[in-house]
Design a protein around this motif. Structure first.
Motif, PDB file in Angstrom:
ATOM      1  N   GLY A 119      71.442 -45.306 -24.544  1.00  0.00           N
ATOM      2  CA  GLY A 119      72.229 -46.136 -23.078  1.00  0.00           C
ATOM      3  C   GLY A 119      72.226 -44.974 -21.696  1.00  0.00           C
ATOM      4  N   ARG A 120      71.794 -43.983 -22.292  1.00  0.00           N
ATOM      5  CA  ARG A 120      72.089 -42.276 -21.095  1.00  0.00           C
ATOM      6  C   ARG A 120      70.660 -41.606 -21.128  1.00  0.00           C
ATOM      7  N   ALA A 121      71.108 -40.714 -19.859  1.00  0.00           N
ATOM      8  CA  ALA A 121      69.949 -39.926 -20.448  1.00  0.00           C
ATOM      9  C   ALA A 121      70.535 -38.441 -19.422  1.00  0.00           C
ATOM     10  N   ARG A 122      70.287 -37.447 -20.282  1.00  0.00           N
ATOM     11  CA  ARG A 122      70.829 -36.160 -19.953  1.00  0.00           C
ATOM     12  C   ARG A 122      69.166 -34.881 -20.557  1.00  0.00           C
ATOM     13  N   VAL A 123      69.432 -33.645 -19.840  1.00  0.00           N
ATOM     14  CA  VAL A 123      68.726 -33.291 -20.054  1.00  0.00           C
ATOM     15  C   VAL A 123      68.707 -31.637 -21.199  1.00  0.00           C
ATOM     16  N   HIS A 124      68.373 -31.868 -21.790  1.00  0.00           N
ATOM     17  CA  HIS A 124      68.337 -31.024 -23.479  1.00  0.00           C
ATOM     18  C   HIS A 124      67.392 -29.906 -23.109  1.00  0.00           C
ATOM     19  N   ARG A 125      68.234 -28.211 -22.595  1.00  0.00           N
ATOM     20  CA  ARG A 125      67.362 -27.183 -23.384  1.00  0.00           C
ATOM     21  C   ARG A 125      67.626 -26.665 -24.371  1.00  0.00           C
ATOM     22  N   TYR A 126      67.170 -26.108 -25.165  1.00  0.00           N
ATOM     23  CA  TYR A 126      66.433 -25.498 -26.233  1.00  0.00           C
ATOM     24  C   TYR A 126      65.734 -23.983 -26.099  1.00  0.00           C
ATOM     25  N   LEU A 127      66.213 -23.088 -27.298  1.00  0.00           N
ATOM     26  CA  LEU A 127      66.471 -21.431 -27.180  1.00  0.00           C
ATOM     27  C   LEU A 127      64.983 -21.484 -28.650  1.00  0.00           C
ATOM     28  N   VAL A 128      63.859 -19.975 -28.554  1.00  0.00           N
ATOM     29  CA  VAL A 128      63.648 -20.590 -29.635  1.00  0.00           C
ATOM     30  C   VAL A 128      63.767 -18.775 -30.015  1.00  0.00           C
ATOM     31  N   ALA A 129      64.149 -18.478 -30.946  1.00  0.00           N
ATOM     32  CA  ALA A 129      64.244 -16.769 -31.601  1.00  0.00           C
ATOM     33  C   ALA A 129      63.084 -16.456 -30.832  1.00  0.00           C
ATOM     34  N   ALA A 130      63.448 -14.845 -31.233  1.00  0.00           N
ATOM     35  CA  ALA A 130      61.913 -14.282 -30.120  1.00  0.00           C
ATOM     36  C   ALA A 130      61.054 -13.872 -32.003  1.00  0.00           C
ATOM     37  N   GLU A 131      61.246 -14.054 -33.015  1.00  0.00           N
ATOM     38  CA  GLU A 131      61.042 -13.950 -34.031  1.00  0.00           C
ATOM     39  C   GLU A 131      61.772 -14.743 -35.303  1.00  0.00           C
ATOM     40  N   PRO A 132      60.480 -14.861 -36.390  1.00  0.00           N
ATOM     41  CA  PRO A 132      61.557 -15.404 -37.460  1.00  0.00           C
ATOM     42  C   PRO A 132      62.562 -15.035 -38.459  1.00  0.00           C
ATOM     43  N   GLU A 133      63.555 -15.642 -39.555  1.00  0.00           N
ATOM     44  CA  GLU A 133      64.525 -15.394 -39.955  1.00  0.00           C
ATOM     45  C   GLU A 133      64.265 -15.831 -41.552  1.00  0.00           C
ATOM     46  N   PRO A 134      64.263 -15.274 -42.318  1.00  0.00           N
ATOM     47  CA  PRO A 134      64.399 -16.027 -43.592  1.00  0.00           C
ATOM     48  C   PRO A 134      65.318 -16.376 -43.895  1.00  0.00           C
ATOM     49  N   VAL A 135      65.129 -18.337 -44.033  1.00  0.00           N
ATOM     50  CA  VAL A 135      66.070 -19.569 -44.469  1.00  0.00           C
ATOM     51  C   VAL A 135      66.286 -19.460 -46.311  1.00  0.00           C
ATOM     52  N   LYS A 136      67.000 -19.844 -46.629  1.00  0.00           N
ATOM     53  CA  LYS A 136      66.587 -20.379 -48.052  1.00  0.00           C
ATOM     54  C   LYS A 136      67.810 -21.778 -47.903  1.00  0.00           C
ATOM     55  N   VAL A 137      66.516 -22.798 -48.697  1.00  0.00           N
ATOM     56  CA  VAL A 137      67.413 -24.145 -48.872  1.00  0.00           C
ATOM     57  C   VAL A 137      66.930 -24.373 -50.220  1.00  0.00           C
ATOM     58  N   GLY A 138      67.744 -25.025 -50.738  1.00  0.00           N
ATOM     59  CA  GLY A 138      68.042 -24.646 -52.133  1.00  0.00           C
ATOM     60  C   GLY A 138      67.118 -23.865 -52.574  1.00  0.00           C
ATOM     61  N   ASP A 139      65.914 -24.182 -53.644  1.00  0.00           N
ATOM     62  CA  ASP A 139      65.173 -22.974 -54.790  1.00  0.00           C
ATOM     63  C   ASP A 139      63.579 -22.515 -53.352  1.00  0.00           C
ATOM     64  N   LEU A 140      64.166 -22.937 -52.234  1.00  0.00           N
ATOM     65  CA  LEU A 140      62.813 -22.064 -51.457  1.00  0.00           C
ATOM     66  C   LEU A 140      63.415 -21.570 -50.078  1.00  0.00           C
ATOM     67  N   SER A 141      61.883 -20.164 -50.153  1.00  0.00           N
ATOM     68  CA  SER A 141      62.741 -19.611 -49.364  1.00  0.00           C
ATOM     69  C   SER A 141      61.980 -19.206 -48.489  1.00  0.00           C
ATOM     70  N   TYR A 142      61.760 -19.714 -46.793  1.00  0.00           N
ATOM     71  CA  TYR A 142      60.937 -19.641 -45.504  1.00  0.00           C
ATOM     72  C   TYR A 142      61.384 -18.572 -45.329  1.00  0.00           C
ATOM     73  N   ASN A 143      60.530 -18.108 -43.970  1.00  0.00           N
ATOM     74  CA  ASN A 143      60.492 -17.628 -43.239  1.00  0.00           C
ATOM     75  C   ASN A 143      60.101 -18.258 -42.122  1.00  0.00           C
ATOM     76  N   ALA A 144      61.650 -18.694 -40.882  1.00  0.00           N
ATOM     77  CA  ALA A 144      61.367 -20.259 -39.955  1.00  0.00           C
ATOM     78  C   ALA A 144      61.604 -19.810 -38.777  1.00  0.00           C
ATOM     79  N   LEU A 145      62.203 -20.241 -37.757  1.00  0.00           N
ATOM     80  CA  LEU A 145      62.198 -19.807 -36.250  1.00  0.00           C
ATOM     81  C   LEU A 145      63.462 -20.669 -36.000  1.00  0.00           C
ATOM     82  N   ARG A 146      64.534 -20.317 -35.642  1.00  0.00           N
ATOM     83  CA  ARG A 146      65.784 -20.879 -35.043  1.00  0.00           C
ATOM     84  C   ARG A 146      65.508 -21.395 -33.890  1.00  0.00           C
ATOM     85  N   VAL A 147      65.520 -22.193 -33.992  1.00  0.00           N
ATOM     86  CA  VAL A 147      65.890 -22.499 -31.962  1.00  0.00           C
ATOM     87  C   VAL A 147      67.065 -23.468 -31.583  1.00  0.00           C
TER      88      VAL A 147
END
Length: 236
Positions: A163-191
């Motif tokens: 029941g509402r409307a609004r503009v959302h803005r996201y900023l994507v990082a300039a380069e990937p960063e290491p992210v560990k999730v459980g036993d897995l590691s990723y090079n991921a972009l932070r948004v």
């Protein structure tokens, strides 16, 4: 609890780097944390429907004592594609707690150019919401972020949900960063999206993975929900 993740989750008028036809069905499993403590599990699923339509679902379930305390919530959006955009057609949210059950549904009437919600909706959000091309629900913005994230890019979406409307803005990082999730590691972009001075949503995106590997929501500097991917698979 916020519409998750509304999370996640917000409407777009942005030129897309990939065509909407690139949608790929999937089922993704997450563990849900708050402040480092495990609360439960979540499932996000994208699947084709009838007549060229698609459906995206997000379900959260408490485990152990949290099953009783109730982080149980379900969200879904049925949508189609128009050019390179995801166009919502209907939306539903269901939340369960110990003694309560709250449900609301929304219809996006593109011929009338308005959306309306019914059920357990605040009085201030029961009026029709005018629609604009590119408007999306919260769950569809999650897909759009995956599609659009490129280093250093600013993403802008128009969120029309609950029941509402609004503009959302996201900023994507300039380069990937290491992210560990459980036993897995990723090079991921932070948004990152800043809701206000106190609230923030961060989504980590990995090239080739059709769903976020992590979704973090903060309020007043504290974690509210932290979804960490444990498994995903195609759902042809």
């Amino acid at each position: 609890m916020r519409p998750l993740l509304q999370l996640l989750l917000f409407g777009a008028a942005l030129a897309c780097s990939l065509p909407a036809a690139a949608l790929v069905p999937f089922v993704a499993q997450y563990d849900v944390y708050r402040g480092g403590s495990e609360l439960g599990e979540a499932t996000m699923q994208l699947s084709p429907s009838d007549a060229g339509r698609w459906r995206i679902d997000l379900t959260m379930r408490g485990t152990g004592l949290m099953r009783i305390a109730g982080i149980n919530a379900e969200q879904s959006t049925v949508f189609d594609t128009v050019g390179d955009t995801y166009r919502p057609l209907s939306q539903a949210t269901l939340r369960r707690a110990v003694f309560t059950r709250r449900q609301r549904t929304g219809i996006y009437d593109w011929s009338a150019r308005q959306a309306r919600w019914q059920g357990d909706v605040k009085k201030t959000r029961q009026a029709p919401v005018p629609l604009q091309p590119g408007d999306m629900s919260g769950l569809l913005i999650n897909l759009a972020v995956i599609r659009d994230a490129q280093p250093g890019r600013t993403l802008e979406y128009r969120f029309v949900d609950d029941g509402r409307a609004r503009v959302h803005r996201y900023l994507v990082a300039a380069e990937p960063e290491p992210v560990k999730v459980g036993d897995l590691s990723y090079n991921a972009l932070r948004v990152s999206r800043l809701h206000s001075d106190a609230d923030e949503t961060v989504i980590w995106v990995v090239d080739g993975v059709p769903t976020p590997v992590r979704i973090l929501q903060r309020e007043n500097g504290s974690d509210t929900y932290d979804l960490r991917l444990t498994e995903y698979r195609g759902n042809e």
